[in-house]
Design a protein around this motif. Structure first.
Motif, PDB file in Angstrom:
ATOM      1  N   ASP A  26     -66.334  56.587 -22.373  1.00  0.00           N
ATOM      2  CA  ASP A  26     -66.013  55.499 -23.302  1.00  0.00           C
ATOM      3  C   ASP A  26     -64.739  55.823 -24.094  1.00  0.00           C
ATOM      4  O   ASP A  26     -63.901  54.944 -24.328  1.00  0.00           O
ATOM      5  CB  ASP A  26     -67.184  55.228 -24.255  1.00  0.00           C
ATOM      6  CG  ASP A  26     -68.379  54.605 -23.535  1.00  0.00           C
ATOM      7  OD1 ASP A  26     -68.158  53.954 -22.488  1.00  0.00           O
ATOM      8  OD2 ASP A  26     -69.522  54.778 -23.992  1.00  0.00           O
ATOM      9  N   LYS A  27     -64.582  57.097 -24.468  1.00  0.00           N
ATOM     10  CA  LYS A  27     -63.348  57.508 -25.146  1.00  0.00           C
ATOM     11  C   LYS A  27     -62.148  57.278 -24.226  1.00  0.00           C
ATOM     12  O   LYS A  27     -61.105  56.782 -24.660  1.00  0.00           O
ATOM     13  CB  LYS A  27     -63.413  58.996 -25.523  1.00  0.00           C
ATOM     14  CG  LYS A  27     -64.264  59.287 -26.733  1.00  0.00           C
ATOM     15  CD  LYS A  27     -64.181  60.773 -27.038  1.00  0.00           C
ATOM     16  CE  LYS A  27     -65.486  61.271 -27.587  1.00  0.00           C
ATOM     17  NZ  LYS A  27     -65.624  62.715 -27.513  1.00  0.00           N
ATOM     18  N   ALA A  28     -62.317  57.652 -22.952  1.00  0.00           N
ATOM     19  CA  ALA A  28     -61.228  57.480 -21.977  1.00  0.00           C
ATOM     20  C   ALA A  28     -60.896  55.998 -21.810  1.00  0.00           C
ATOM     21  O   ALA A  28     -59.727  55.616 -21.681  1.00  0.00           O
ATOM     22  CB  ALA A  28     -61.617  58.095 -20.636  1.00  0.00           C
ATOM     23  N   PHE A  29     -61.930  55.139 -21.832  1.00  0.00           N
ATOM     24  CA  PHE A  29     -61.727  53.696 -21.694  1.00  0.00           C
ATOM     25  C   PHE A  29     -60.932  53.148 -22.889  1.00  0.00           C
ATOM     26  O   PHE A  29     -59.988  52.372 -22.725  1.00  0.00           O
ATOM     27  CB  PHE A  29     -63.078  52.991 -21.583  1.00  0.00           C
ATOM     28  CG  PHE A  29     -62.975  51.506 -21.378  1.00  0.00           C
ATOM     29  CD1 PHE A  29     -62.581  50.984 -20.159  1.00  0.00           C
ATOM     30  CD2 PHE A  29     -63.257  50.622 -22.411  1.00  0.00           C
ATOM     31  CE1 PHE A  29     -62.467  49.602 -19.964  1.00  0.00           C
ATOM     32  CE2 PHE A  29     -63.142  49.244 -22.229  1.00  0.00           C
ATOM     33  CZ  PHE A  29     -62.755  48.738 -21.001  1.00  0.00           C
ATOM     34  N   ILE A  30     -61.295  53.597 -24.103  1.00  0.00           N
ATOM     35  CA  ILE A  30     -60.584  53.170 -25.321  1.00  0.00           C
ATOM     36  C   ILE A  30     -59.129  53.635 -25.252  1.00  0.00           C
ATOM     37  O   ILE A  30     -58.196  52.871 -25.537  1.00  0.00           O
ATOM     38  CB  ILE A  30     -61.276  53.729 -26.590  1.00  0.00           C
ATOM     39  CG1 ILE A  30     -62.672  53.122 -26.751  1.00  0.00           C
ATOM     40  CG2 ILE A  30     -60.430  53.448 -27.837  1.00  0.00           C
ATOM     41  CD1 ILE A  30     -63.563  53.858 -27.759  1.00  0.00           C
ATOM     42  N   ALA A  31     -58.933  54.903 -24.850  1.00  0.00           N
ATOM     43  CA  ALA A  31     -57.571  55.453 -24.746  1.00  0.00           C
ATOM     44  C   ALA A  31     -56.743  54.628 -23.773  1.00  0.00           C
ATOM     45  O   ALA A  31     -55.561  54.357 -24.007  1.00  0.00           O
ATOM     46  CB  ALA A  31     -57.625  56.917 -24.288  1.00  0.00           C
ATOM     47  N   ASN A  32     -57.379  54.199 -22.694  1.00  0.00           N
ATOM     48  CA  ASN A  32     -56.706  53.395 -21.673  1.00  0.00           C
ATOM     49  C   ASN A  32     -56.225  52.061 -22.239  1.00  0.00           C
ATOM     50  O   ASN A  32     -55.103  51.626 -21.986  1.00  0.00           O
ATOM     51  CB  ASN A  32     -57.682  53.151 -20.516  1.00  0.00           C
ATOM     52  CG  ASN A  32     -56.988  53.124 -19.185  1.00  0.00           C
ATOM     53  OD1 ASN A  32     -55.857  53.595 -19.049  1.00  0.00           O
ATOM     54  ND2 ASN A  32     -57.645  52.569 -18.198  1.00  0.00           N
ATOM     55  N   ILE A  33     -57.058  51.419 -23.029  1.00  0.00           N
ATOM     56  CA  ILE A  33     -56.710  50.121 -23.634  1.00  0.00           C
ATOM     57  C   ILE A  33     -55.467  50.264 -24.523  1.00  0.00           C
ATOM     58  O   ILE A  33     -54.501  49.511 -24.392  1.00  0.00           O
ATOM     59  CB  ILE A  33     -57.888  49.565 -24.469  1.00  0.00           C
ATOM     60  CG1 ILE A  33     -59.039  49.149 -23.559  1.00  0.00           C
ATOM     61  CG2 ILE A  33     -57.443  48.385 -25.335  1.00  0.00           C
ATOM     62  CD1 ILE A  33     -60.340  48.872 -24.285  1.00  0.00           C
ATOM     63  N   TYR A  34     -55.490  51.263 -25.421  1.00  0.00           N
ATOM     64  CA  TYR A  34     -54.358  51.440 -26.337  1.00  0.00           C
ATOM     65  C   TYR A  34     -53.120  51.951 -25.611  1.00  0.00           C
ATOM     66  O   TYR A  34     -51.993  51.658 -26.013  1.00  0.00           O
ATOM     67  CB  TYR A  34     -54.742  52.349 -27.510  1.00  0.00           C
ATOM     68  CG  TYR A  34     -55.702  51.656 -28.446  1.00  0.00           C
ATOM     69  CD1 TYR A  34     -55.281  50.583 -29.228  1.00  0.00           C
ATOM     70  CD2 TYR A  34     -57.039  52.023 -28.516  1.00  0.00           C
ATOM     71  CE1 TYR A  34     -56.162  49.909 -30.064  1.00  0.00           C
ATOM     72  CE2 TYR A  34     -57.925  51.355 -29.353  1.00  0.00           C
ATOM     73  CZ  TYR A  34     -57.479  50.302 -30.126  1.00  0.00           C
ATOM     74  OH  TYR A  34     -58.351  49.619 -30.947  1.00  0.00           O
ATOM     75  N   SER A  35     -53.347  52.669 -24.516  1.00  0.00           N
ATOM     76  CA  SER A  35     -52.224  53.144 -23.696  1.00  0.00           C
ATOM     77  C   SER A  35     -51.412  51.960 -23.168  1.00  0.00           C
ATOM     78  O   SER A  35     -50.182  51.978 -23.174  1.00  0.00           O
ATOM     79  CB  SER A  35     -52.766  53.994 -22.547  1.00  0.00           C
ATOM     80  OG  SER A  35     -51.721  54.518 -21.786  1.00  0.00           O
TER      81      SER A  35
END
Length: 197
Positions: free
Chosen positions: A137-146
Motif C-alpha cells: 500500500d505504501k508502494a501504491f501511494i508512492a506510485n500515485i505521487y510519483s
C-alpha cells in the motif's frame, strides 16, 4: 575490484564525451564513432559496456540521479529532496533537453522514476512511523505521487526549465499539504480487527 573501477572510469569517460558533444549537436546526430573519437576509446570497448547510444544515455541519467541524491540521503522535508532533483536536472540542462527531445516521453519518465520513488518511499516511511500500513500500500501511494511529481517536472523540462523550481515546489506543497499522512491513514490496518479504518 580493479576491473570494476576501470569499467566505471571508461563509462564515465564515454558519458563525458557524450555530454561534450551534446553541447554542439542533437543526440540523434551523434554517432558512436563521434563519442569514441572524442574520448580516445575504441568502438569495441564502447560495445563491451553499452549496446547503443541510448543505453549510454540511460546509464548516464541513472548515474546523475544517484550522484544527486547520495550527498544527502535524508531530507528535512520532501520539498528539499524534490528541489535537489530539480537542481540535478537543471545542472544537466543540455543533456536532459536533448534526451527529452530525442527519446520517447516514457523513457524520460523511466529515468526520473528511481529518483522520485526513492525520495517518496523515504517520506512515506517517515510519515508511517507508528502506523500499521502494508508495504504494497505504501508502494501504491508512492506510485500515485510519483506520477504527479514526474508530470510536473516533465512539463517544466518541456517549457525549457523557465519556471523557478522553488516556486513549483511551494505551489505543490500548498496543494498537497497533509496528503501523505491522509493517504497512509486511509490504508491503515486496524490492529483491533481484520478490516481497515
Amino acid at each position: 575490484m580493479g576491473n570494476e573501477i576501470m569499467s566505471q572510469i571508461t563509462k564515465r569517460a564515454l558519458e563525458q564525451s557524450l555530454k561534450n558533444l551534446l553541447l554542439k549537436k542533437p543526440l540523434n546526430k551523434i554517432t558512436i564513432s563521434d563519442i569514441t573519437e572524442d574520448c580516445g576509446i575504441n568502438r569495441m570497448t564502447f560495445y563491451y559496456h553499452f549496446k547503443d547510444i541510448y543505453d549510454l544515455v540511460e546509464w548516464a541519467c541513472l548515474e546523475d540521479a544517484q550522484k544527486a541524491l547520495q550527498q544527502k540521503k535524508t531530507y528535512d522535508t520532501w520539498q528539499d529532496g524534490f528541489l535537489q532533483i530539480f537542481q540535478a536536472v537543471k545542472e544537466n540542462k543540455p543533456f536532459i533537453l536533448n534526451v527529452y527531445r530525442c527519446v520517447r516521453r516514457e523513457q524520460v519518465e523511466q529515468y526520473l522514476s528511481p529518483l522520485v520513488s526513492r525520495l517518496l518511499m523515504g517520506v512515506l516511511e517517515e510519515e508511517a512511523k507508528g502506523m500499521s500500513v502494508r508495504d504494497e500500500d505504501k508502494a501504491f501511494i508512492a506510485n500515485i505521487y510519483s506520477y504527479v511529481f514526474i508530470g510536473l517536472m516533465l512539463d517544466w523540462i518541456k517549457d525549457d526549465m523557465r519556471a523557478e523550481p522553488s516556486e513549483i515546489i511551494s505551489q505543490l506543497a500548498t496543494a498537497i499539504q497533509g496528503a501523505f499522512r491522509q493517504s497512509l491513514e486511509n490504508f491503515r490496518v486496524d490492529s483491533t480487527s481484520s478490516g481497515t479504518k
